[in-house]
Design a protein around this motif. Structure first.
Motif, PDB file in Angstrom:
ATOM      1  N   VAL A 176      37.867  59.642  45.361  1.00  0.00           N
ATOM      2  CA  VAL A 176      37.089  60.172  46.516  1.00  0.00           C
ATOM      3  C   VAL A 176      37.781  61.536  46.774  1.00  0.00           C
ATOM      4  O   VAL A 176      37.077  62.489  46.939  1.00  0.00           O
ATOM      5  N   LEU A 226      35.623  65.163  46.644  1.00  0.00           N
ATOM      6  CA  LEU A 226      35.553  66.346  47.708  1.00  0.00           C
ATOM      7  C   LEU A 226      36.078  67.428  47.552  1.00  0.00           C
ATOM      8  O   LEU A 226      35.937  68.523  47.986  1.00  0.00           O
ATOM      9  N   TYR A 244      31.918  59.158  48.870  1.00  0.00           N
ATOM     10  CA  TYR A 244      31.919  60.372  48.753  1.00  0.00           C
ATOM     11  C   TYR A 244      30.720  61.016  49.307  1.00  0.00           C
ATOM     12  O   TYR A 244      30.688  62.140  50.037  1.00  0.00           O
TER      13      TYR A 244
END
Length: 229
Positions: free
Chosen positions: A119, A123, A153
Motif C-alpha cells: 500500500v 501511494l 489503496y
C-alpha cells in the motif's frame, strides 16, 4: 729684566702649559671613559635584547609545538571516539538485521506487513498499473494480500484499483541464514519493490530498505545518546 727673571717666566709658562695639558688629558680621559661606558652599555643592552628575542622565539616555538601535539592528541581521541561510536552503531544495525531473520516466521504478521508495504508503494507511485517484485519464498504470501492492498489503496487515494503484475521471472535476493549472515553478498530480509510499467519510477520498500531509513533518521539521536553516555 735679567736672565733670572726670564728663566722664571719661562718656567712659569712651561708649568702652565703642563698644567693645561694635564687638565686637557684628564678631560679627554674622562670623556673617553664615558663614551666607552655608554657604548659598552649599549652593546650589553643590544645583546640582552637579542637574547630576550631569541628566548621569546624559542618559547613561541615550544608553545606552538605543544599546541600542535595537543591538537593531534585531541583529534586522535576524537577519531577513536567516533570510530567506537561507528562500531557500536554498526553492531546495533547488525544485531537488528539478525533479528529480521525471524520476521517472516510469523506468517500472519508478515502478511500484514507485506500488505502495508505494498500500500505504501502504491501511494508513492500513484500509477494505474505497476510491476511487483518480491523474494521467491514470499510469492505465495504476496499473492494472498494483493486484493486487500489494492482495495485499501483505492480507498485512500480515491481512485480505481490498480493493476499489479507480479514478476515471476526476476525475484529479490533470498533471506540470509544465521550461518551466512555475516558474509558479503546479496540478500533480502523481505518486503517488496514496485515499479511503474515503463520502469522509470521504482520504489524499494524492502525490510532492509526500511531499516536503513530508520537508522538514518535515528542516527543523530543515537549518536547524541552515545556522547551523553
Amino acid at each position: 729684566m735679567n736672565d733670572s727673571d726670564v728663566s722664571k717666566q719661562i718656567l712659569q709658562m712651561v708649568r702652565f702649559i703642563h698644567q693645561e695639558a694635564e687638565e686637557k688629558a684628564g678631560e679627554i680621559s674622562v670623556s673617553a671613559e664615558e663614551e666607552f661606558n655608554i657604548e659598552k652599555l649599549q652593546l650589553v643592552e643590544a645583546e640582552k635584547k637579542k637574547i630576550r628575542l631569541e628566548y621569546e622565539r624559542k618559547e613561541k616555538q615550544v608553545d606552538v609545538r605543544k599546541k600542535i601535539e595537543y591538537s593531534m592528541q585531541l583529534n586522535a581521541s576524537r577519531i577513536k571516539v567516533l570510530q567506537a561510536q561507528d562500531d557500536l552503531v554498526n553492531q546495533m544495525k547488525e544485531d537488528a538485521m539478525k533479528e529480521l531473520l525471524n520476521i517472516s516466521s510469523n506468517h500472519h504478521e508478515y502478511r500484514k506487513l507485506l500488505e502495508g508495504l505494498v500500500v505504501q508503494c502504491l501511494l508513492r507511485l500513484k500509477e494505474p498499473a505497476v510491476l511487483l517484485r518480491c523474494r521467491k519464498e514470499d510469492h505465495h504470501n504476496v499473492e494472498r494480500v494483493l486484493d486487500s492492498a489494492k482495495s485499501e489503496y483505492a480507498s485512500k487515494a480515491e481512485v480505481h484499483e490498480p493493476e499489479i503484475l507480479v514478476d515471476h521471472s526476476v525475484y529479490l535476493p533470498p533471506s540470509p541464514s544465521h550461518h551466512d549472515h555475516d558474509k558479503h553478498g546479496l540478500f533480502c530480509h523481505g518486503g517488496v519493490v514496485l515499479a511503474s510499467r515503463d520502469g522509470k519510477i521504482v520504489f524499494e520498500n524492502t525490510v532492509d530498505a526500511r531499516l536503513e531509513v530508520v537508522f538514518r533518521k535515528k542516527l543523530p539521536e543515537i549518536r547524541k545518546l552515545l556522547v551523553a553516555a
